[in-house]
Design an enzyme around this catalytic site. Structure first.
Site, mmCIF file in Angstrom:
data_model
loop_
_atom_site.group_PDB
_atom_site.id
_atom_site.type_symbol
_atom_site.label_atom_id
_atom_site.label_comp_id
_atom_site.label_asym_id
_atom_site.label_seq_id
_atom_site.Cartn_x
_atom_site.Cartn_y
_atom_site.Cartn_z
ATOM 1 N N VAL A 9 37.585 31.314 36.733
ATOM 2 C CA VAL A 9 37.009 32.449 37.445
ATOM 3 C C VAL A 9 37.749 33.713 37.025
ATOM 4 O O VAL A 9 38.940 33.691 36.744
ATOM 5 C CB VAL A 9 37.096 32.260 38.979
ATOM 6 C CG1 VAL A 9 38.525 32.338 39.465
ATOM 7 C CG2 VAL A 9 36.225 33.271 39.713
ATOM 8 N N SER A 10 37.000 34.804 36.929
ATOM 9 C CA SER A 10 37.617 36.111 36.714
ATOM 10 C C SER A 10 37.444 36.928 37.980
ATOM 11 O O SER A 10 36.593 36.625 38.821
ATOM 12 C CB SER A 10 36.963 36.841 35.526
ATOM 13 O OG SER A 10 35.624 37.181 35.842
ATOM 14 N N THR A 11 38.238 37.965 38.139
ATOM 15 C CA THR A 11 38.164 38.814 39.335
ATOM 16 C C THR A 11 36.786 39.417 39.495
ATOM 17 O O THR A 11 36.218 39.473 40.591
ATOM 18 C CB THR A 11 39.226 39.923 39.256
ATOM 19 O OG1 THR A 11 40.508 39.323 39.076
ATOM 20 C CG2 THR A 11 39.233 40.750 40.529
ATOM 21 N N GLU A 13 33.885 38.288 38.313
ATOM 22 C CA GLU A 13 32.885 37.279 38.680
ATOM 23 C C GLU A 13 33.014 36.877 40.138
ATOM 24 O O GLU A 13 32.025 36.647 40.834
ATOM 25 C CB GLU A 13 33.047 36.045 37.786
ATOM 26 C CG GLU A 13 32.600 36.281 36.356
ATOM 27 C CD GLU A 13 32.967 35.127 35.439
ATOM 28 O OE1 GLU A 13 32.244 34.908 34.469
ATOM 29 O OE2 GLU A 13 33.980 34.459 35.694
ATOM 30 N N GLN A 14 34.244 36.789 40.640
ATOM 31 C CA GLN A 14 34.454 36.418 42.038
ATOM 32 C C GLN A 14 33.850 37.458 42.973
ATOM 33 O O GLN A 14 33.224 37.134 43.978
ATOM 34 C CB GLN A 14 35.952 36.272 42.304
ATOM 35 C CG GLN A 14 36.268 35.793 43.721
ATOM 36 C CD GLN A 14 37.738 35.418 43.872
ATOM 37 O OE1 GLN A 14 38.347 34.953 42.934
ATOM 38 N NE2 GLN A 14 38.271 35.621 45.053
#
Length: 474
Positions: A9-11, A13-14
């Site tokens: 997960v990337s920031t 995308e979250q």
């Protein structure tokens, strides 16, 4: 069946999609329970992009699959694993070799038959296209911002800070930038890096200064109010070979000072940096009258500084002598009255040059006025961003050409002439009080070229000083 789960997960995308680590773990654990699989480990890459496979937990997971007879690799979605078709092929190949199945908890894939492989490849191709398309849109947006004179984003260069997404001068770092530009006129970048480190200046990270960092600062047009948007292969080219845009940020150095330094640096690139920054006073201006080659400094017997023809050294037939620096200095200082007339030139010509400068300055003001008018039209929705860029690109090119032409006339006219006059009037006191680098700067300020010869033909081994003749001076 033994199963390992992979989570990425990337920031961004979250925030946008809710792909939080906790949510993925919960979904994958529940899926394993429903399938009666044994989840033996979970691998989490937090904050990593799927553009490549250079991720620590992913690498650790693949090593486990190769060595521990894992039956299933489980992910929340395919794009958590990869968004590259080539990377997907590589992953599936490794899974096949070690009898490990691939499963997505939210998508239906069957990698055991040809149709399933085709389907999963198409999905990965779409994910890759989406990533590359987004990257192109971001690049286009950054390019447009640059052409409008706005900061395109990223870390601010040394000497600046980011305030409200725009560049502002960092008052704590500004003095060192000006100091580096001053030193770069006479010292090499390695010497500057060593000097400012010894004087207690540190980088933003608290480390020592490196020669490449100093070189990048001296060659960076941003300090003169320009912005650039170059391909990576062009980013290290000299400023004159780059496309420059007029930035809205404040300048740390005047443009005249910046381009004057680039003249010096261009000369170093052409003739070699050591010659231009050595402590031989005449090494950058001296030429042999007999063959036209440059004359370079060399340490003679007992450490005496001398000059010899570089053409003769390279095997060219030349009958020039080796010249002692002390003898050359005495000859030049005693001949300044004659040399002055050659350098300063005719007053009438200087007046004509000043008229030309005035004409060019008026033309430059008109170009800059037109550029401001185009920006006002864009801000009032009279023209589009594409029309603004198209109309101002040609104006920027004209502005750059006029600025350089004005600078060249000024260099040959009043500013340098007055400076030379002051130096010539006080040459003996200035020379006696100056160190080696300051003496070299005095010579390079007075002369662009000094052609010398000796009175006698070449005789080997006499040891006597020959009378030096100054053939011409520019």
């Amino acid at each position: 069946m033994k199963c390992v789960a992979y989570i990425r997960v990337s920031t961004d995308e979250q925030a946008k999609h809710g792909y939080s680590i906790a949510a993925q773990i919960e979904r994958l654990e529940a899926y394993c329970v429903s399938q009666e699989w044994s989840l033996i480990d979970t691998f989490i890459d937090d904050g990593y992009s799927a553009k490549d496979l250079n991720r620590p937990q992913f690498k650790e997971m693949m090593n486990r699959i190769k060595n521990e007879n894992i039956d299933v690799l489980l992910v929340y979605r395919l794009d958590r694993l990869t968004r590259s078709v080539l990377d997907l092929y590589e992953i599936l190949k490794i899974l096949d070799e070690h009898n490990c199945m691939f499963k997505s908890a939210t998508e239906v894939y069957d990698t055991t038959n040809a149709m399933g492989r085709l389907f999963i490849t198409l999905v990965a191709a779409i994910a890759q296209w989406e990533r590359e398309n987004t990257a192109e849109r971001v690049k286009l947006g950054m390019e447009k911002k640059t052409k409008l004179g706005k900061w395109k984003g990223g870390m601010a260069p040394y000497g600046y800070k980011i305030v409200n997404k725009e560049l502002e001068i960092n008052e704590d770092e500004e003095p060192l930038i000006k100091y580096i530009f001053h030193l770069s006129r006479t010292l090499g970048f390695y010497s500057i890096a060593k000097k400012i480190t010894e004087q207690g200046f540190t980088t933003r990270k608290g480390g020592d200064w490196h020669v490449d960092t100093v070189r990048d600062i001296a060659n960076n047009p941003i300090y003169a109010g320009y912005l650039t948007f170059n391909d990576p292969k062009d980013s290290k080219k000299p400023p004159r070979q780059q496309t420059l845009y007029d930035g809205q940020h404040s300048r740390i150095v005047h443009r005249e000072e910046f381009w004057s330094l680039q003249d010096i640096l261009d000369k170093r690139r052409t003739f070699g940096g050591k010659r231009e920054t050595s402590n031989y006073y005449f090494s950058s201006v001296l030429r042999c009258a007999r063959c036209g080659s440059s004359m370079s400094g060399h340490k003679g017997s007992q450490g005496v500084k001398t000059y010899r023809c570089s053409g003769k050294k390279a095997g060219k037939k030349c009958t020039s002598h080796i010249i002692k620096e002390d003898n050359l200095v005495s000859t030049v200082l005693s001949s300044l009255e004659v040399i002055t007339k050659q350098i300063i030139g005719d007053t009438t010509l200087n007046n004509i040059s000043q008229q030309k400068i005035t004409e060019l300055e008026n033309e430059l003001k008109l170009i800059q006025k037109l550029m401001k008018k185009q920006k006002v039209m864009f801000e009032n929705d009279v023209i589009s961003i594409n029309e603004l860029i198209a109309k101002t690109e040609n104006l920027r090119l004209q502005e750059k050409q006029l600025t350089e032409e004005i600078y060249n006339y000024q260099k040959a006219n009043n500013t340098d002439t007055e400076e030379i006059k002051v130096i010539l009037e006080n040459i003996h006191s200035l020379w006696n009080d100056a160190n080696d680098q300051e003496r070299k700067q005095i010579i390079s300020t007075i002369f662009n070229q000094l052609v010398i010869d000796t009175e006698d033909e070449y005789k080997r081994g006499t040891g006597a000083s020959r009378k030096i003749i100054i053939v011409s001076a520019k």
